[in-house]
Design a protein around this motif. Structure first.
Motif, mmCIF file in Angstrom:
data_model
loop_
_atom_site.group_PDB
_atom_site.id
_atom_site.type_symbol
_atom_site.label_atom_id
_atom_site.label_comp_id
_atom_site.label_asym_id
_atom_site.label_seq_id
_atom_site.Cartn_x
_atom_site.Cartn_y
_atom_site.Cartn_z
ATOM 1 N N ILE A 177 0.856 -1.182 0.000
ATOM 2 C CA ILE A 177 0.000 0.000 0.000
ATOM 3 C C ILE A 177 0.898 1.240 0.000
ATOM 4 C CG2 ILE A 177 -1.785 1.318 1.200
ATOM 5 C CD1 ILE A 177 -2.740 -1.281 2.469
ATOM 6 N N TRP A 178 0.701 2.088 -1.005
ATOM 7 C CA TRP A 178 1.435 3.344 -1.140
ATOM 8 C C TRP A 178 0.485 4.502 -0.857
ATOM 9 C CZ3 TRP A 178 6.628 3.704 -2.959
ATOM 10 C CH2 TRP A 178 7.202 2.485 -3.335
ATOM 11 N N GLY A 179 1.008 5.577 -0.277
ATOM 12 C CA GLY A 179 0.151 6.732 -0.012
ATOM 13 C C GLY A 179 0.945 7.929 0.440
ATOM 14 N N THR A 180 0.223 8.978 0.822
ATOM 15 C CA THR A 180 0.878 10.209 1.270
ATOM 16 C C THR A 180 0.707 10.431 2.763
ATOM 17 O OG1 THR A 180 -0.944 11.169 -0.031
ATOM 18 C CG2 THR A 180 1.246 11.686 -0.718
ATOM 19 N N PRO A 181 -0.423 11.023 3.216
ATOM 20 C CA PRO A 181 -0.492 11.357 4.640
ATOM 21 C C PRO A 181 -0.820 10.144 5.502
ATOM 22 C CG PRO A 181 -2.501 12.051 3.576
ATOM 23 C CD PRO A 181 -1.617 11.459 2.507
ATOM 24 N N VAL A 182 -0.456 10.257 6.756
ATOM 25 C CA VAL A 182 -0.777 9.229 7.746
ATOM 26 C C VAL A 182 -1.622 9.870 8.817
ATOM 27 C CG1 VAL A 182 0.146 7.646 9.466
ATOM 28 C CG2 VAL A 182 1.349 7.977 7.301
ATOM 29 N N GLY A 183 -2.780 9.290 9.131
ATOM 30 C CA GLY A 183 -3.714 9.867 10.095
ATOM 31 C C GLY A 183 -3.615 9.222 11.456
ATOM 32 N N VAL A 184 -4.215 9.871 12.450
ATOM 33 C CA VAL A 184 -4.332 9.304 13.789
ATOM 34 C C VAL A 184 -5.388 8.216 13.745
ATOM 35 C CG1 VAL A 184 -4.933 9.787 16.191
ATOM 36 C CG2 VAL A 184 -3.681 11.479 14.835
ATOM 37 N N PRO A 185 -5.171 7.075 14.368
ATOM 38 C CA PRO A 185 -6.148 5.988 14.291
ATOM 39 C C PRO A 185 -7.476 6.364 14.910
ATOM 40 C CG PRO A 185 -4.516 5.557 15.984
ATOM 41 C CD PRO A 185 -4.045 6.760 15.224
#
Length: 210
Positions: A177-185
């Motif tokens: 899985i590729w992506g940009t931002p990472v969020g708080v769970p």
């Protein structure tokens, strides 16, 4: 000497207590419903759901740099500098990527199926722009590409990959899985809501005692 409360005062206090209990119960039920609704959903994908695919030779998308180039080709991306490998699972090997500790993949069959599960309490992937890659061994095609946005996958739903390597040669060798931002769970937000609920309940109880 304490004055005994009147009947009307007792009725009023009883009504206030009942309203407080009902209000607290409603919030608890809302919290539970929100928790289960967030974790119960799933995303099911097969070869026919892909956005794009690559054929042999398999080496043309091998390695992070080449795989990122394949994603750029499939989705006509001019700039991939913001994309990061968030999670990768190699069949029979280890997990890697920025959030390797946040997910776990189980493989079944040869394997022709894979289940990507979120680990509760860990940082979750946020997908305004995410790309899933499934490497299907020596099959033809041998790379499948999927694009997610916020409406497709919320980062904590289980992803079921079914029906790969059917009547061909090979098996799923890895998923990425590729992506940009990472969020708080999401569970973190739910924990804060639960703490707030507990504080409000204690405040109401203390006010009633005083």
């Amino acid at each position: 000497m304490k004055t005994k409360p009147s009947s009307q005062q007792q009725i009023d206090e009883g009504s206030t207590t009942m309203r407080t209990r009902n209000w607290t119960l409603s919030l608890v039920m809302l919290l539970l419903a929100f928790t289960f609704s967030g974790n119960a959903q799933a995303l099911v994908l097969g070869p026919g759901d892909m956005n794009g695919r690559y054929y042999q030779p398999s080496g043309q998308c091998a390695g992070e740099d080449k795989q990122l180039g394949c994603i750029a080709d499939v989705f006509s991306l001019d700039d991939t500098t913001s994309l990061t490998l968030l999670y990768k699972s190699d069949y029979g090997g280890s997990d890697s990527g920025l959030l390797a500790g946040s997910y776990h993949t189980d493989y079944t069959g040869d394997p022709n199926n894979a289940i990507i599960s979120y680990i509760d309490g860990m940082a979750a992937i946020s997908c305004p722009e995410c790309y899933l890659v499934v490497k299907d061994g020596n099959a033809n095609p041998n790379y499948y590409f999927y694009q997610f946005d916020e409406g497709d996958w919320n980062g904590i739903e289980t992803i079921y990959l079914n029906g790969f390597w059917v009547g061909t040669q090979g098996a799923i060798s890895h998923v990425a899985i590729w992506g940009t931002p990472v969020g708080v769970p999401e569970p973190g937000a739910l924990a804060l809501l639960g703490i707030g609920l507990l504080v409000m309940t204690m405040a109401v109880r203390r006010r009633r005692i005083n």
